[in-house]
Design an enzyme around this catalytic site. Sequence first.
Site, PDB file in Angstrom:
ATOM      1  N   LYS A 173      84.572  95.405  -0.860  1.00 33.24           N
ATOM      2  CA  LYS A 173      85.407  95.387  -2.070  1.00 33.24           C
ATOM      3  C   LYS A 173      86.768  95.947  -1.698  1.00 33.24           C
ATOM      4  O   LYS A 173      86.970  97.166  -1.670  1.00 33.24           O
ATOM      5  CB  LYS A 173      84.732  96.254  -3.145  1.00 33.24           C
ATOM      6  N   GLY A 226      89.524 106.291  -0.379  1.00 30.98           N
ATOM      7  CA  GLY A 226      90.382 106.212  -1.555  1.00 30.98           C
ATOM      8  C   GLY A 226      90.661 107.593  -2.110  1.00 30.98           C
ATOM      9  O   GLY A 226      90.596 108.584  -1.377  1.00 30.98           O
ATOM     10  N   THR A 230      88.130 109.407  -7.405  1.00 32.57           N
ATOM     11  CA  THR A 230      87.216 108.258  -7.327  1.00 32.57           C
ATOM     12  C   THR A 230      86.010 108.623  -6.463  1.00 32.57           C
ATOM     13  O   THR A 230      84.875 108.248  -6.777  1.00 32.57           O
ATOM     14  CB  THR A 230      87.923 107.029  -6.708  1.00 32.57           C
ATOM     15  N   GLU A 248      85.997 109.058   2.585  1.00 31.79           N
ATOM     16  CA  GLU A 248      87.273 109.452   3.192  1.00 31.79           C
ATOM     17  C   GLU A 248      88.265 109.551   2.047  1.00 31.79           C
ATOM     18  O   GLU A 248      88.651 108.526   1.477  1.00 31.79           O
ATOM     19  CB  GLU A 248      87.745 108.388   4.181  1.00 31.79           C
ATOM     20  N   CYS A 282      96.923 108.546   4.380  1.00 31.33           N
ATOM     21  CA  CYS A 282      96.220 109.801   4.084  1.00 31.33           C
ATOM     22  C   CYS A 282      96.494 110.845   5.161  1.00 31.33           C
ATOM     23  O   CYS A 282      96.315 112.030   4.927  1.00 31.33           O
ATOM     24  CB  CYS A 282      94.734 109.553   3.913  1.00 31.33           C
ATOM     25  N   GLU A 378      98.337 115.791  -4.098  1.00 32.52           N
ATOM     26  CA  GLU A 378      98.654 114.682  -3.181  1.00 32.52           C
ATOM     27  C   GLU A 378      99.639 113.738  -3.862  1.00 32.52           C
ATOM     28  O   GLU A 378      99.350 113.182  -4.912  1.00 32.52           O
ATOM     29  CB  GLU A 378      97.371 113.930  -2.821  1.00 32.52           C
TER      30      GLU A 378
HETATM   31  O1  TXE Z   1      92.634 104.762  -5.248  1.00 30.26           O
HETATM   32  P1  TXE Z   1      91.235 104.541  -5.832  1.00 30.26           P
HETATM   33  P2  TXE Z   1      93.991 104.205  -5.796  1.00 30.26           P
HETATM   34  C1  TXE Z   1      94.900 108.453  -3.157  1.00 30.26           C
HETATM   35  C2  TXE Z   1      96.347 108.557  -3.473  1.00 30.26           C
HETATM   36  C3  TXE Z   1      96.524 107.580  -4.573  1.00 30.26           C
HETATM   37  C4  TXE Z   1      95.239 107.788  -5.318  1.00 30.26           C
HETATM   38  C5  TXE Z   1      94.818 106.640  -6.150  1.00 30.26           C
HETATM   39  O2  TXE Z   1      96.642 109.839  -3.926  1.00 30.26           O
HETATM   40  O3  TXE Z   1      97.625 107.816  -5.363  1.00 30.26           O
HETATM   41  O4  TXE Z   1      94.287 108.005  -4.306  1.00 30.26           O
HETATM   42  O5  TXE Z   1      94.888 105.423  -5.408  1.00 30.26           O
HETATM   43  C6  TXE Z   1      87.956 101.295  -5.768  1.00 30.26           C
HETATM   44  N1  TXE Z   1      83.617 102.641  -8.141  1.00 30.26           N
HETATM   45  N2  TXE Z   1      94.597 107.545  -2.083  1.00 30.26           N
HETATM   46  O6  TXE Z   1      94.120 104.061  -7.249  1.00 30.26           O
HETATM   47  O7  TXE Z   1      91.310 104.297  -7.288  1.00 30.26           O
HETATM   48  C7  TXE Z   1      89.310 100.629  -5.975  1.00 30.26           C
HETATM   49  O8  TXE Z   1      89.179  99.394  -6.601  1.00 30.26           O
HETATM   50  C8  TXE Z   1      83.800 101.947  -7.005  1.00 30.26           C
HETATM   51  C9  TXE Z   1      94.177 108.142  -0.872  1.00 30.26           C
HETATM   52  O9  TXE Z   1      94.190 102.973  -5.037  1.00 30.26           O
HETATM   53  O10 TXE Z   1      90.398 105.627  -5.316  1.00 30.26           O
HETATM   54  C10 TXE Z   1      89.789 100.545  -4.534  1.00 30.26           C
HETATM   55  O11 TXE Z   1      89.172  99.439  -3.885  1.00 30.26           O
HETATM   56  N3  TXE Z   1      85.010 101.661  -6.511  1.00 30.26           N
HETATM   57  C11 TXE Z   1      93.661 107.183   0.083  1.00 30.26           C
HETATM   58  C12 TXE Z   1      89.271 101.846  -3.918  1.00 30.26           C
HETATM   59  O12 TXE Z   1      88.191 102.246  -4.748  1.00 30.26           O
HETATM   60  C13 TXE Z   1      86.093 102.116  -7.167  1.00 30.26           C
HETATM   61  C14 TXE Z   1      94.110 105.812   0.073  1.00 30.26           C
HETATM   62  C15 TXE Z   1      90.302 102.972  -3.873  1.00 30.26           C
HETATM   63  O13 TXE Z   1      90.827 103.144  -5.174  1.00 30.26           O
HETATM   64  C16 TXE Z   1      85.967 102.843  -8.359  1.00 30.26           C
HETATM   65  C17 TXE Z   1      94.496 105.332  -1.226  1.00 30.26           C
HETATM   66  C18 TXE Z   1      84.659 103.113  -8.846  1.00 30.26           C
HETATM   67  N4  TXE Z   1      84.433 103.817  -9.948  1.00 30.26           N
HETATM   68  C19 TXE Z   1      94.737 106.206  -2.234  1.00 30.26           C
HETATM   69  N5  TXE Z   1      87.203 103.167  -8.808  1.00 30.26           N
HETATM   70  C20 TXE Z   1      93.277 107.645   1.438  1.00 30.26           C
HETATM   71  N6  TXE Z   1      92.642 108.784   1.555  1.00 30.26           N
HETATM   72  O14 TXE Z   1      93.494 106.954   2.399  1.00 30.26           O
HETATM   73  C21 TXE Z   1      88.078 102.642  -7.918  1.00 30.26           C
HETATM   74  N7  TXE Z   1      87.410 101.992  -6.933  1.00 30.26           N
END
Ligand code: TXE
Length: 474
Positions: A173, A226, A230, A248, A282, A378
């Site tokens: 996904k 992510g 989340t 991660e 990250c 962050e």
């Molecule tokens: O991440 P999300 P987002 C951090 C960074 C950013 C914040 C939000 O601070 O501003 O996270 O980013 C999926 N069940 N990082 O909104 O929402 C979603 O569809 C299953 C750090 O992009 O966590 C996507 O595919 N899946 C980071 C993935 O999770 C779910 C990199 C990440 O989305 C879900 C990016 C659920 N309930 C953002 N909700 C790093 N550490 O590298 C969302 N998703």
Amino acid sequence: MITLKNFIGGELCDPAHGNYLDNYNPSIGEVYAQIPDSSQEDLHAAVNAANAAFPMWSQLPIGERSKHLMKLADLIEANLDQLAAAESQDNGKPVSLARKVDIPRAAANFRFFAAAIVNDGTSAHIMEGQAVNYTRRAPLGVVGCISPWNLPLYLLTWKIAPALATGNCVIAKPSEVTPYTAHLLGELVQEAGIPAGVLNILHGRGAGIGQMLVDHADIKAISFTGGTSTGKVIARSAAEQFKKVSLELGGKNPVLVFDDCEFEEAVATSVRSAFTNQGEICLCGSRIFVQESIYNEFKEAFVSKVQKLKVGDPNTTVDMGPLVSREHLQKVKNHVDQAKKQGATILTGGEKIERKGYYFEPTVIEGMDEYCAINQEEVFGPVVTLVPFRDEADAIAKANSTVYGLAAVIWTNDLKCAHRVAHQIQSGIIWVNCWMLRDLRTPFGGMKASGVGREGGEEALRFFTEPQNICIKL
Ligand code: TXE
């Protein structure tokens, strides 16, 4: 307008309910693609295809599995131009960066794990005269890989590659914000002749298809990268079914600059570690702590270099493109505005760039202690703070002052100091006199709110397999 498709059972297909989401090009702020808003029906089709493929894929000799993944790596490399352009269009990163880092690394991920499985062994524990134990490592079955928008193909393949290499079938996904290269990967998987159902890719919202994937009883493990919030939701949901999870999550990485460091190199690399990929990695160093004795000199050299960074159309020669989305741009701006209200000094940047698309100035902030919001939360954008420190103990305390613990950078020429400090910093990854120097064999991941478990090398091979001890009486 491009219409992206799901990849299920070896076929690129439309979502069962015919629902789509808009996908934006952040460099101009306009919709350029429609992506499937997948539903339970799509998930069931993908799970059925993956379950059907599992017996064949998991029993394929490792040499054969390895060959399939090597072929896919070759095809990713052969399609470098198209994939890099797609990544840049979708995410906003400079196309030069996607060509140099994202796409080559996606190929390297497959090649690395394809080689790892043919070189891997297993352990045996011998009870002299009594019995032999050997550890069998069996694939888990069908697993879910969920990835974010910042390094779209790079991070998606970092999960898919070890999962497939160890004999699992995968439902992936990708982020709904950057789905384009995942769609193209489906086409390459077809071309590589990887059997139908082994890899399935579903597009859509996190709270929609993402959550459904986490909750599905046939999904044996979730590998997620992510946001930390989340990650909490996923960990909670997975716990209900005792699912294996690898998380991660976010970071607020410290950079410690001691006064005996290679000054020029520390300045130049700290600019790179703060602003590469618009600060949307990250591993970016977003809090730079500098020893008092060189603070002013460092500040001057650092700000002057940051002011030379070129921000603009990611298809041209620039250091930074736009941020990934309108929402993210606003989030970054809110963080900076809040810091201003709390008394921060903006040394450079601090504002949106007035042009079409989601551009933000590279921003350097000072005057905030380690406990202020800007040094705790962050931001995940082109924003970095400078804070002076007194001595080693002060540097370590400041580095450890957040809930995160992903990566840290230490700049010093004193080897003993480097070891001492590294051992006391609560971070999964420590770089000494370098940044983002990656060996795919090493454990990768964070402590505290930055994650659970590790990816990379053996850690990933272990995560995607279940050890079974077999004891044979002699
Ligand atoms: O991440 P999300 P987002 C951090 C960074 C950013 C914040 C939000 O601070 O501003 O996270 O980013 C999926 N069940 N990082 O909104 O929402 C979603 O569809 C299953 C750090 O992009 O966590 C996507 O595919 N899946 C980071 C993935 O999770 C779910 C990199 C990440 O989305 C879900 C990016 C659920 N309930 C953002 N909700 C790093 N550490 O590298 C969302 N998703």
